[in-house]
Every structure is written in C-alpha cells, then in structure tokens.
Design a protein around this motif. Sequence first.
Motif, PDB file in Angstrom:
ATOM      1  N   CYS A  87       0.839  -1.193   0.000  1.00 19.49           N
ATOM      2  CA  CYS A  87       0.000   0.000   0.000  1.00 19.49           C
ATOM      3  C   CYS A  87       0.874   1.243   0.000  1.00 19.49           C
ATOM      4  O   CYS A  87       1.859   1.311   0.734  1.00 19.49           O
ATOM      5  N   ILE A  88       0.507   2.205  -0.834  1.00 23.91           N
ATOM      6  CA  ILE A  88       1.078   3.553  -0.747  1.00 23.91           C
ATOM      7  C   ILE A  88      -0.063   4.463  -0.329  1.00 23.91           C
ATOM      8  O   ILE A  88      -1.068   4.578  -1.027  1.00 23.91           O
ATOM      9  N   THR A  89       0.097   5.061   0.825  1.00 26.15           N
ATOM     10  CA  THR A  89      -0.968   5.891   1.378  1.00 26.15           C
ATOM     11  C   THR A  89      -1.202   7.120   0.499  1.00 26.15           C
ATOM     12  O   THR A  89      -0.258   7.669  -0.053  1.00 26.15           O
ATOM     13  N   PRO A  90      -2.448   7.549   0.362  1.00 26.40           N
ATOM     14  CA  PRO A  90      -2.722   8.709  -0.491  1.00 26.40           C
ATOM     15  C   PRO A  90      -2.295  10.027   0.137  1.00 26.40           C
ATOM     16  O   PRO A  90      -1.770  10.895  -0.533  1.00 26.40           O
ATOM     17  N   GLU A  91      -2.519  10.180   1.419  1.00 22.79           N
ATOM     18  CA  GLU A  91      -2.140  11.408   2.110  1.00 22.79           C
ATOM     19  C   GLU A  91      -0.781  11.214   2.742  1.00 22.79           C
ATOM     20  O   GLU A  91      -0.509  10.167   3.328  1.00 22.79           O
ATOM     21  N   PRO A  92       0.077  12.202   2.655  1.00 18.17           N
ATOM     22  CA  PRO A  92       1.408  12.067   3.261  1.00 18.17           C
ATOM     23  C   PRO A  92       1.350  11.933   4.772  1.00 18.17           C
ATOM     24  O   PRO A  92       0.482  12.509   5.419  1.00 18.17           O
ATOM     25  N   PHE A  93       2.262  11.134   5.307  1.00 19.88           N
ATOM     26  CA  PHE A  93       2.507  11.104   6.736  1.00 19.88           C
ATOM     27  C   PHE A  93       3.281  12.383   7.051  1.00 19.88           C
ATOM     28  O   PHE A  93       4.032  12.874   6.216  1.00 19.88           O
ATOM     29  N   ALA A 110       9.695   5.293   1.809  1.00 18.37           N
ATOM     30  CA  ALA A 110       8.891   6.477   1.521  1.00 18.37           C
ATOM     31  C   ALA A 110       9.125   6.970   0.102  1.00 18.37           C
ATOM     32  O   ALA A 110      10.175   6.734  -0.484  1.00 18.37           O
ATOM     33  N   ILE A 111       8.115   7.652  -0.418  1.00 22.72           N
ATOM     34  CA  ILE A 111       8.238   8.367  -1.682  1.00 22.72           C
ATOM     35  C   ILE A 111       7.764   9.796  -1.442  1.00 22.72           C
ATOM     36  O   ILE A 111       7.109  10.076  -0.434  1.00 22.72           O
ATOM     37  N   ALA A 112       8.082  10.675  -2.367  1.00 23.26           N
ATOM     38  CA  ALA A 112       7.623  12.074  -2.323  1.00 23.26           C
ATOM     39  C   ALA A 112       7.939  12.738  -0.991  1.00 23.26           C
ATOM     40  O   ALA A 112       7.070  13.296  -0.320  1.00 23.26           O
ATOM     41  N   VAL A 113       9.197  12.703  -0.602  1.00 26.05           N
ATOM     42  CA  VAL A 113       9.631  13.270   0.679  1.00 26.05           C
ATOM     43  C   VAL A 113       9.893  14.766   0.523  1.00 26.05           C
ATOM     44  O   VAL A 113      10.479  15.211  -0.466  1.00 26.05           O
ATOM     45  N   SER A 114       9.452  15.545   1.509  1.00 24.91           N
ATOM     46  CA  SER A 114       9.784  16.965   1.574  1.00 24.91           C
ATOM     47  C   SER A 114       9.846  17.375   3.039  1.00 24.91           C
ATOM     48  O   SER A 114       9.290  16.711   3.906  1.00 24.91           O
ATOM     49  N   GLY A 115      10.548  18.463   3.315  1.00 24.54           N
ATOM     50  CA  GLY A 115      10.679  18.957   4.681  1.00 24.54           C
ATOM     51  C   GLY A 115      10.036  20.317   4.814  1.00 24.54           C
ATOM     52  O   GLY A 115       9.703  20.975   3.821  1.00 24.54           O
ATOM     53  N   ARG A 165       4.977   9.987   1.594  1.00 25.89           N
ATOM     54  CA  ARG A 165       3.968   8.944   1.400  1.00 25.89           C
ATOM     55  C   ARG A 165       4.626   7.609   1.737  1.00 25.89           C
ATOM     56  O   ARG A 165       5.636   7.236   1.150  1.00 25.89           O
ATOM     57  N   ALA A 166       4.067   6.912   2.707  1.00 26.69           N
ATOM     58  CA  ALA A 166       4.636   5.649   3.180  1.00 26.69           C
ATOM     59  C   ALA A 166       4.329   4.514   2.207  1.00 26.69           C
ATOM     60  O   ALA A 166       3.251   4.470   1.598  1.00 26.69           O
ATOM     61  N   VAL A 167       5.282   3.605   2.074  1.00 23.33           N
ATOM     62  CA  VAL A 167       5.102   2.383   1.290  1.00 23.33           C
ATOM     63  C   VAL A 167       5.110   1.243   2.301  1.00 23.33           C
ATOM     64  O   VAL A 167       6.124   1.003   2.959  1.00 23.33           O
ATOM     65  N   LEU A 168       3.973   0.558   2.454  1.00 21.88           N
ATOM     66  CA  LEU A 168       3.803  -0.427   3.518  1.00 21.88           C
ATOM     67  C   LEU A 168       3.588  -1.840   2.971  1.00 21.88           C
ATOM     68  O   LEU A 168       2.805  -2.030   2.034  1.00 21.88           O
ATOM     69  N   ALA A 169       4.262  -2.815   3.559  1.00 27.10           N
ATOM     70  CA  ALA A 169       4.044  -4.236   3.265  1.00 27.10           C
ATOM     71  C   ALA A 169       3.016  -4.740   4.265  1.00 27.10           C
ATOM     72  O   ALA A 169       3.257  -4.720   5.472  1.00 27.10           O
ATOM     73  N   CYS A 170       1.859  -5.183   3.780  1.00 23.12           N
ATOM     74  CA  CYS A 170       0.737  -5.494   4.674  1.00 23.12           C
ATOM     75  C   CYS A 170       0.126  -6.862   4.373  1.00 23.12           C
ATOM     76  O   CYS A 170       0.455  -7.512   3.391  1.00 23.12           O
TER      77      CYS A 170
END
Length: 195
Positions: A87-93, A110-115, A165-170
């Motif tokens: 799963c890649i969550t739609p809303e950023p953590f 993670a993808i689409a990382v920003s600070g 956006r987290a990439v999770l193994a579920c």
Amino acid sequence: MSSLIYDIRPKVTSLRLSGIELPPGSDGDISVSVSPISGASDLRRTVNADLVNLARAVFQKYAVQITGSGMIPPAIQGLMPGDYIECITPEPFRISVRTPSTAVELPRAAIAVSGTAYDGRTIMPVAQPPDRSSLRVVQSSSRTSQLRTRPVVTFPEAVYAVRYRAVLACAVIDWSVDSDERLADSRWSLSIEEI
C-alpha cells in the motif's frame, strides 16, 4: 454502431494497492485511516505511577482502514485474510523532527519526501530515498526488508517536520462490500496491517 459505453472518467484517488484494481466509479469517496496496531501498546504503571510502554519496538507497525463508496466496488472480493498486499498511502505522513536537523531518519520506506523549515517553507531533500513505488503482489523477505528499512534523508538546511507517502508491506485483515443495485451505489471497506 457499437452499443458499448466507455467510461472515460479519470481516477480520483492517489491510493495505490498492489494487485487491486480501483476502477473509475469506485474511487470517488475514499477515506484512509492509519493507526498503530494494537500490539504497539502495552502501557503499564510503575510503582511510582510513571506510565511506560513495555511493547517491543518490533510491534511499532501500522493498521490501515480504507473505506469508500461509488457506483461500483473495487476488485477486493477475491481477497482472503492473510493475503499479501502493498500500500502507498494517499495522504502524506507528517512527522515532527524533535531537534531541527539536515538529516532525518524516516520510520518506513517512503516516496515524495519533503521537509518544512521553521518559517513554513517547503524544503526538498538533496536526494529522494530509493524508489520503492513499484508495488509487488508476492511477499518476499528481501522486499519486506526493503520496505522496513529506515532511510535517512538529507536536506540542504535544517527542517522541523518531514512529510512523505509511506510504502507499507501489509496483510489483509478483513474486507466488506455492501451494494444497492437500485441506487447503483456500493460501499466498501478494506482493513490491512503491516506484516
């Protein structure tokens, strides 16, 4: 003349699930809830009444509850509890950096990382972490290890918060589909937890 009707509506959600089709008409009203799994908490009081968490660090994993509605349900009715899914969550953590820093360790792939800088500006990292967005449908220990890796992301200046956006193994916990044929309306839910 063909009697086929082609559905040209674009997909609305940015939620991504491996091996599950979210056709147009199923993704117009999706809600995603992320929380720690129940095993992440084993809170106890000491003899001095201090509250401590006795759960082991390996239990710090996420549960994801996805609900949606639309004209048709997604293709989830072939899933069974325990089936592997990414799963890649739609809303950023969003995580706070307790001490502002130029190097931040993320808790998951993670993808689409920003600070975020102190003044609210968005700060892009020097380089994004390794791209894990190509989702898999078969569980493998090497892939699970990749997704559990805690990447360190470097920024050109100190940041106070990071979003990604987290990439999770579920694994699938449960799902349900409730359809009303007369109203052409389907409500559905999918519960997954990190493996």
